[in-house]
Design a protein around this motif. Structure first.
Motif, PDB file in Angstrom:
ATOM      1  N   ARG A 261      -2.257  19.538  44.249  1.00 54.15           N
ATOM      2  CA  ARG A 261      -1.062  19.222  43.457  1.00 54.15           C
ATOM      3  C   ARG A 261      -1.398  19.118  41.959  1.00 54.15           C
ATOM      4  NH1 ARG A 261       3.517  17.518  46.085  1.00 54.15           N
ATOM      5  NH2 ARG A 261       3.352  17.314  48.349  1.00 54.15           N
ATOM      6  N   GLN A 264      -1.843  22.560  40.616  1.00 53.54           N
ATOM      7  CA  GLN A 264      -0.564  23.243  40.473  1.00 53.54           C
ATOM      8  C   GLN A 264       0.193  22.749  39.244  1.00 53.54           C
ATOM      9  OE1 GLN A 264       0.799  22.297  44.435  1.00 53.54           O
ATOM     10  NE2 GLN A 264       0.276  24.313  45.243  1.00 53.54           N
ATOM     11  N   VAL A 271       4.817  22.741  42.524  1.00 55.21           N
ATOM     12  CA  VAL A 271       3.917  21.733  43.095  1.00 55.21           C
ATOM     13  C   VAL A 271       4.370  21.383  44.509  1.00 55.21           C
ATOM     14  CG1 VAL A 271       2.989  19.399  42.841  1.00 55.21           C
ATOM     15  CG2 VAL A 271       3.448  20.795  40.810  1.00 55.21           C
ATOM     16  N   THR A 279      -1.389  29.706  44.161  1.00 61.78           N
ATOM     17  CA  THR A 279      -2.361  28.709  43.701  1.00 61.78           C
ATOM     18  C   THR A 279      -3.712  29.360  43.437  1.00 61.78           C
ATOM     19  OG1 THR A 279      -1.222  27.003  45.002  1.00 61.78           O
ATOM     20  CG2 THR A 279      -3.460  26.515  44.277  1.00 61.78           C
TER      21      THR A 279
END
Length: 368
Positions: A261, A264, A271, A279
């Motif tokens: 997260r 991201q 996210v 990603t």
């Protein structure tokens, strides 16, 4: 090679253990028993496995914990598995999740917990409460072999009880335990007098362009495990997204999800905590941050403090996707900003206290 597996259903049925039941009166042992029976059934499909069941298979007595651990120790078990289901207040609520305990300090115990937990988590389909320190638990503390205690779900949860009352789910949980044990020992499956290696975990066989160990954008999420997860974790670490507690251990748990997260957010993509092609591309092209604070020198910012340096901190948090919905970047260090700081600290893998200081500043400058 012959491996000895000691396994037991927690407690007893038929009122043998005070409490330990759902708000509707269903005994925990009944759920535990179904998981154990399934685990034994599937373990018997592998070569070279000896099994000792430690609880009373009839459920009419609650075998003392000391008796269980003594039997396992005397027998020379290679691992110990204890199957349970959790409870919170004893009245219906919306708490939920699966967790696995092991002896912190035992590398083998941790490995066993990770392998079993990842598979059991998928079987129940509930929230991941993680693998946890179980040094205080009698069966974990008093066994001489790697030991795990699994809490499949909450008996007093309106969410989890649907899973616990589904025999297919409990059978799948038992199968997951067997598969985790098989992967731990590298067991071979019986098959018409011949044998073949037990299948690696699903996540370790996911592949694009023929690679089974290197992450090149294959979709990975919490609960996955294997070399491909380790490859993804190594990429996160190399790009500055730390995994301070477990490192690149090949298990996609809470810590790895937080790092994904954070990556991201830093790279400006959606996210969701799931590592996939987007990603991968974002990380591959990520070269770190050029951001530097102008007004904040890293000194500790206390509650109630005001100024340009506080507003600069708030602006940075907002830029990284940490919301301040009520007050925004108002230049005042309050509870809303402290909560956003806590979330960032948790994602960054640093000390979580909600107090911005030198370490938080360094991490904020190192993101996106």
């Amino acid at each position: 090679m012959v491996v000895k597996v000691a396994i037991g259903a927690g407690h007893g049925g038929f009122g043998a253990t005070p409490g330990k039941r759902t708000p509707d009166g269903e005994y925990e042992w009944d759920f535990n028993n179904k998981v154990v029976l399934a685990a034994i059934k599937y373990l018997k499909q592998y070569q070279g496995v000896e099994i000792m069941r430690l609880d009373d298979p009839s459920g009419k007595t609650d075998v003392p914990l000391s008796t269980r651990t003594n039997k396992a120790n005397t027998w020379g078990a290679d691992i110990y598995v204890s199957c349970h289901h959790n409870a919170n207040t004893g009245v219906w609520g919306d708490w939920t999740g699966t967790e696995t305990f092991y002896y912190v300090g035992s590398a083998k115990g941790k490995k066993l917990a990770q392998l079993i937990h990842a598979k059991v988590l998928k079987a129940y389909g509930l929230r991941d409460r993680g693998i946890k320190r179980g040094n205080h638990l009698y069966v974990i503390k008093n066994t001489k072999m790697p030991a795990v205690l699994i809490e499949g779900g909450f008996m007093d949860s309106t969410i989890d009880i649907k899973k616990l009352r589904d025999d297919k789910v409990l059978d799948a949980a038992g199968k997951a335990i067997a598969e985790g044990v098989a992967e731990y020992f590298g067991l071979k499956k019986k098959m018409g007098g011949q044998s073949k290696p037990s299948k690696p975990s699903k996540s370790s066989t996911k592949s694009s362009k023929g690679s089974s160990t290197k992450w090149t954008g294959q979709i990975l999420r919490k609960g996955d495990s294997g070399p491909i997860v380790r490859s993804m974790q190594n990429m996160l670490i190399s790009k500055g997204f730390s995994l301070p507690k477990f490192g690149a251990d090949g298990h996609f748990g809470d810590e790895t999800e937080r790092a994904v997260r954070a990556a991201q957010r830093a790279t400006g993509i959606p996210v969701d905590g799931i590592a996939g092609p987007q990603t991968y591309r974002a990380l591959r092209n990520y070269s770190g941050s050029s951001f530097r604070f102008r007004h904040w020198n890293g000194s500790v910012i206390r509650n109630g403090e005001r100024g340009k340096h506080v507003k600069e901190l708030q602006d940075r948090l907002l830029a990284l996707g940490y919301k301040l919905p009520k007050y925004g970047a108002d230049g005042v260090m309050g509870s809303e900003t402290a909560n956003a700081v806590r979330k960032f600290q948790r994602d960054a893998g640093i000390k979580v206290d909600g107090i911005p200081g030198p370490e938080t500043k360094k991490s904020l400058e190192g993101r996106g």
